[in-house]
Scaffold this motif. Structure first.
Motif, PDB file in Angstrom:
ATOM      1  N   ALA A 158       0.835  -1.205   0.000  1.00 31.53           N
ATOM      2  CA  ALA A 158       0.000   0.000   0.000  1.00 31.53           C
ATOM      3  C   ALA A 158       0.869   1.254   0.000  1.00 31.53           C
ATOM      4  O   ALA A 158       0.564   2.238  -0.682  1.00 31.53           O
ATOM      5  N   GLY A 159       1.961   1.218   0.747  1.00 29.89           N
ATOM      6  CA  GLY A 159       2.872   2.360   0.749  1.00 29.89           C
ATOM      7  C   GLY A 159       3.462   2.627  -0.620  1.00 29.89           C
ATOM      8  O   GLY A 159       3.766   3.767  -0.971  1.00 29.89           O
ATOM      9  N   GLU A 160       3.607   1.580  -1.421  1.00 32.34           N
ATOM     10  CA  GLU A 160       4.142   1.730  -2.775  1.00 32.34           C
ATOM     11  C   GLU A 160       3.110   2.261  -3.764  1.00 32.34           C
ATOM     12  O   GLU A 160       3.417   3.139  -4.573  1.00 32.34           O
ATOM     13  N   VAL A 161       1.880   1.708  -3.727  1.00 33.83           N
ATOM     14  CA  VAL A 161       0.994   1.893  -4.876  1.00 33.83           C
ATOM     15  C   VAL A 161      -0.366   2.515  -4.569  1.00 33.83           C
ATOM     16  O   VAL A 161      -1.071   2.930  -5.490  1.00 33.83           O
ATOM     17  N   ALA A 162      -0.776   2.597  -3.306  1.00 30.73           N
ATOM     18  CA  ALA A 162      -2.147   3.018  -3.001  1.00 30.73           C
ATOM     19  C   ALA A 162      -2.286   4.537  -2.943  1.00 30.73           C
ATOM     20  O   ALA A 162      -1.342   5.257  -2.619  1.00 30.73           O
ATOM     21  N   ASP A 163      -3.481   5.009  -3.259  1.00 27.57           N
ATOM     22  CA  ASP A 163      -3.836   6.406  -3.006  1.00 27.57           C
ATOM     23  C   ASP A 163      -4.305   6.584  -1.564  1.00 27.57           C
ATOM     24  O   ASP A 163      -4.176   7.658  -0.993  1.00 27.57           O
ATOM     25  N   MET A 164      -4.871   5.506  -1.010  1.00 27.37           N
ATOM     26  CA  MET A 164      -5.332   5.506   0.380  1.00 27.37           C
ATOM     27  C   MET A 164      -4.975   4.161   0.995  1.00 27.37           C
ATOM     28  O   MET A 164      -5.175   3.124   0.362  1.00 27.37           O
ATOM     29  N   ALA A 165      -4.471   4.182   2.207  1.00 22.28           N
ATOM     30  CA  ALA A 165      -4.177   2.951   2.937  1.00 22.28           C
ATOM     31  C   ALA A 165      -5.124   2.866   4.124  1.00 22.28           C
ATOM     32  O   ALA A 165      -5.148   3.755   4.973  1.00 22.28           O
ATOM     33  N   LEU A 166      -5.932   1.807   4.138  1.00 19.01           N
ATOM     34  CA  LEU A 166      -6.873   1.568   5.236  1.00 19.01           C
ATOM     35  C   LEU A 166      -6.260   0.499   6.113  1.00 19.01           C
ATOM     36  O   LEU A 166      -6.130  -0.655   5.705  1.00 19.01           O
ATOM     37  N   VAL A 167      -5.870   0.868   7.329  1.00 15.44           N
ATOM     38  CA  VAL A 167      -5.002  -0.003   8.116  1.00 15.44           C
ATOM     39  C   VAL A 167      -5.688  -0.481   9.382  1.00 15.44           C
ATOM     40  O   VAL A 167      -6.491   0.220   9.999  1.00 15.44           O
ATOM     41  N   GLY A 168      -5.351  -1.725   9.755  1.00 24.42           N
ATOM     42  CA  GLY A 168      -5.758  -2.234  11.045  1.00 24.42           C
ATOM     43  C   GLY A 168      -6.965  -3.147  11.009  1.00 24.42           C
ATOM     44  O   GLY A 168      -7.702  -3.208  10.035  1.00 24.42           O
ATOM     45  N   GLY A 169      -7.160  -3.849  12.124  1.00 21.64           N
ATOM     46  CA  GLY A 169      -8.279  -4.758  12.288  1.00 21.64           C
ATOM     47  C   GLY A 169      -9.166  -4.345  13.428  1.00 21.64           C
ATOM     48  O   GLY A 169      -9.462  -5.122  14.325  1.00 21.64           O
ATOM     49  N   ARG A 170      -9.579  -3.093  13.431  1.00 26.35           N
ATOM     50  CA  ARG A 170     -10.484  -2.497  14.419  1.00 26.35           C
ATOM     51  C   ARG A 170      -9.799  -2.152  15.741  1.00 26.35           C
ATOM     52  O   ARG A 170     -10.189  -1.217  16.397  1.00 26.35           O
ATOM     53  N   PHE A 171      -8.783  -2.888  16.161  1.00 19.90           N
ATOM     54  CA  PHE A 171      -8.055  -2.530  17.373  1.00 19.90           C
ATOM     55  C   PHE A 171      -6.894  -1.611  17.009  1.00 19.90           C
ATOM     56  O   PHE A 171      -6.182  -1.851  16.035  1.00 19.90           O
ATOM     57  N   GLY A 187       7.407   0.691   2.510  1.00 27.64           N
ATOM     58  CA  GLY A 187       6.947   0.486   1.150  1.00 27.64           C
ATOM     59  C   GLY A 187       7.062   1.736   0.307  1.00 27.64           C
ATOM     60  O   GLY A 187       7.499   1.686  -0.858  1.00 27.64           O
ATOM     61  N   ALA A 188       6.690   2.871   0.886  1.00 30.42           N
ATOM     62  CA  ALA A 188       6.756   4.130   0.153  1.00 30.42           C
ATOM     63  C   ALA A 188       8.178   4.454  -0.274  1.00 30.42           C
ATOM     64  O   ALA A 188       8.421   4.932  -1.398  1.00 30.42           O
ATOM     65  N   ALA A 189       9.140   4.168   0.608  1.00 33.65           N
ATOM     66  CA  ALA A 189      10.538   4.487   0.306  1.00 33.65           C
ATOM     67  C   ALA A 189      11.055   3.697  -0.893  1.00 33.65           C
ATOM     68  O   ALA A 189      11.965   4.153  -1.595  1.00 33.65           O
ATOM     69  N   ARG A 190      10.481   2.528  -1.134  1.00 30.69           N
ATOM     70  CA  ARG A 190      10.932   1.712  -2.263  1.00 30.69           C
ATOM     71  C   ARG A 190      10.744   2.425  -3.599  1.00 30.69           C
ATOM     72  O   ARG A 190      11.463   2.156  -4.569  1.00 30.69           O
ATOM     73  N   VAL A 191       9.743   3.298  -3.656  1.00 23.67           N
ATOM     74  CA  VAL A 191       9.425   3.958  -4.930  1.00 23.67           C
ATOM     75  C   VAL A 191       9.580   5.476  -4.831  1.00 23.67           C
ATOM     76  O   VAL A 191       9.058   6.216  -5.658  1.00 23.67           O
ATOM     77  N   GLY A 192      10.309   5.929  -3.802  1.00 23.66           N
ATOM     78  CA  GLY A 192      10.573   7.359  -3.680  1.00 23.66           C
ATOM     79  C   GLY A 192       9.397   8.171  -3.188  1.00 23.66           C
ATOM     80  O   GLY A 192       9.344   9.391  -3.403  1.00 23.66           O
ATOM     81  N   ARG A 193       8.442   7.517  -2.504  1.00 25.38           N
ATOM     82  CA  ARG A 193       7.303   8.242  -1.929  1.00 25.38           C
ATOM     83  C   ARG A 193       7.524   8.442  -0.437  1.00 25.38           C
ATOM     84  O   ARG A 193       8.388   7.827   0.189  1.00 25.38           O
ATOM     85  N   THR A 194       6.693   9.310   0.157  1.00 24.89           N
ATOM     86  CA  THR A 194       6.671   9.485   1.596  1.00 24.89           C
ATOM     87  C   THR A 194       5.233   9.304   2.073  1.00 24.89           C
ATOM     88  O   THR A 194       4.297   9.213   1.265  1.00 24.89           O
ATOM     89  N   LEU A 195       5.031   9.289   3.376  1.00 21.86           N
ATOM     90  CA  LEU A 195       3.689   9.129   3.929  1.00 21.86           C
ATOM     91  C   LEU A 195       2.780  10.302   3.581  1.00 21.86           C
ATOM     92  O   LEU A 195       1.551  10.177   3.658  1.00 21.86           O
ATOM     93  N   ASP A 196       3.356  11.424   3.184  1.00 19.52           N
ATOM     94  CA  ASP A 196       2.549  12.579   2.784  1.00 19.52           C
ATOM     95  C   ASP A 196       1.935  12.406   1.395  1.00 19.52           C
ATOM     96  O   ASP A 196       1.090  13.208   0.991  1.00 19.52           O
TER      97      ASP A 196
END
Length: 335
Positions: A158-171, A187-196
């Motif tokens: 998701a860090g590599e390819v998603a526009d939105m990351a929906l994370v977690g299992g309710r907890f 994951g984002a760092a693999r493709v030169g992205r950041t969490l922003d």
């Protein structure tokens, strides 16, 4: 701070009732509406199309679909059609799949399959060819893709390819939120992205009512289900209690979100308010606002809320109660 709130409805009701709930969600101020894709349940893309026709502002999409029961080319065509119905409001939530065992599907190569699906869907939506063929009518607007997961491998994807990351299992805890961000950042760092570069939203269950005790009673099966599969060490659950919950779940029948399910009566005493609130945003509007605020304080500016029906005669009535009760909170956060 403006907060983006997404609502998800599992369509275990008539199509007319699902459409009415979509209108309620739009009126409440939710930014996005997801329709669950569950095998043997009403088709989520047909429901999305009708909800899109009946609304004007809210974004509409699957929450979440998969590329085993729906080929990426089929998904791309459905998304192009949805964008044609509701220009600029279509999105797509993707995951590795769940509940597909009755179909004989065992999720082969889940991360690689999801990666290929995202790549092919994106290619087709931009009008380019996959396998030498193009969509006859690609969409006129970008269609964001979200990936929902609690798996570290899929979160990195998701860090590599998603526009939105929906994370977690309710907890969710502060430590777990930091861990999720770490996996996404790797994951984002693999493709030169950041969490922003993409949106991160925790996956939460919401059940809201002016009668807070009714709301808490309504989601005991939800809490038991996620306690059993996640077993967060932070909760320090007694092993004998955990064993009793497992036994009670084995005696229960149906999906935990199915309004017509059978919940073993023992769950009522086994799952106390502490455990309910560990896995759900639940209670009165003020209580839900406080609980959601604590999650947002972990550094989130959006949240994906799987709506749970209060204990009413029908799922539609219970979901409508959750939406209308929570509407003032949505207005205060999304305004």
């Amino acid at each position: 701070m403006k907060v983006t709130l997404e609502a998800e409805i599992s369509p275990g009701m008539s199509t007319a009732e699902a459409v009415a709930l979509a209108r309620l969600a739009e009126e409440a101020g939710f930014a996005r509406l997801g329709i669950s894709d569950v095998v043997f349940w009403p088709d989520c893309f047909m429901v999305q199309a009708l909800c899109a026709q009946a609304t004007n502002r809210i974004a509409i999409g699957a929450m979440v679909t998969n590329s085993y029961t729906r080929h990426p080319v089929v998904l791309a065509g459905a998304l192009a059609t949805l964008d044609d119905i509701a220009p600029g409001r279509a999105f797509c939530g993707l995951g590795v799949g769940a509940g597909l065992e009755p179909l004989g599907i065992d999720y082969p190569s889940p991360v690689a399959t999801l990666r290929r699906a995202v790549a092919d869907i994106r290619t087709l939506l931009t009008g380019e060819a996959v396998g030498g063929e193009r969509l006859v009518r690609p969409p006129d607007h970008p269609v964001p893709i979200s990936i929902g997961t609690r798996s570290p491998q899929v979160m990195r994807l998701a860090g590599e390819v998603a526009d939105m990351a929906l994370v977690g299992g309710r907890f969710l805890s502060a430590d777990l939120a930091r861990t999720y961000r770490h996996w996404l950042a790797e994951g984002a760092a693999r493709v030169g992205r950041t969490l922003d570069d993409f949106e991160i939203a925790p996956r939460l269950t919401l059940c809201c009512s002016e009668d807070g005790d009714r709301a808490r009673r309504s989601v005991k099966r939800y809490a038991a289900h996620y306690l059993n599969i996640i077993r967060p060490p932070d909760l320090d659950v007694d092993p004998d209690l955990m064993a009793a919950v497992e036994t009670a779940l084995a005696r229960s029948r149906g999906w935990y979100f199915d309004h017509h399910r059978h919940d073993d009566p023992a769950l009522d005493s086994l799952i106390d308010d502490r455990l309910v609130q560990a896995f759900t945003i639940v209670g009165t509007p003020d209580e839900c606002a406080q609980q959601l605020g604590a999650v947002l304080d972990m550094g989130f500016t959006s949240a994906s809320l799987n709506l749970a029906a209060t204990d009413r005669p029908t799922a539609a009535e219970g979901l409508a109660e959750t939406i209308t009760s929570f509407a003032p909170v949505v207005g205060s956060l999304a305004g």
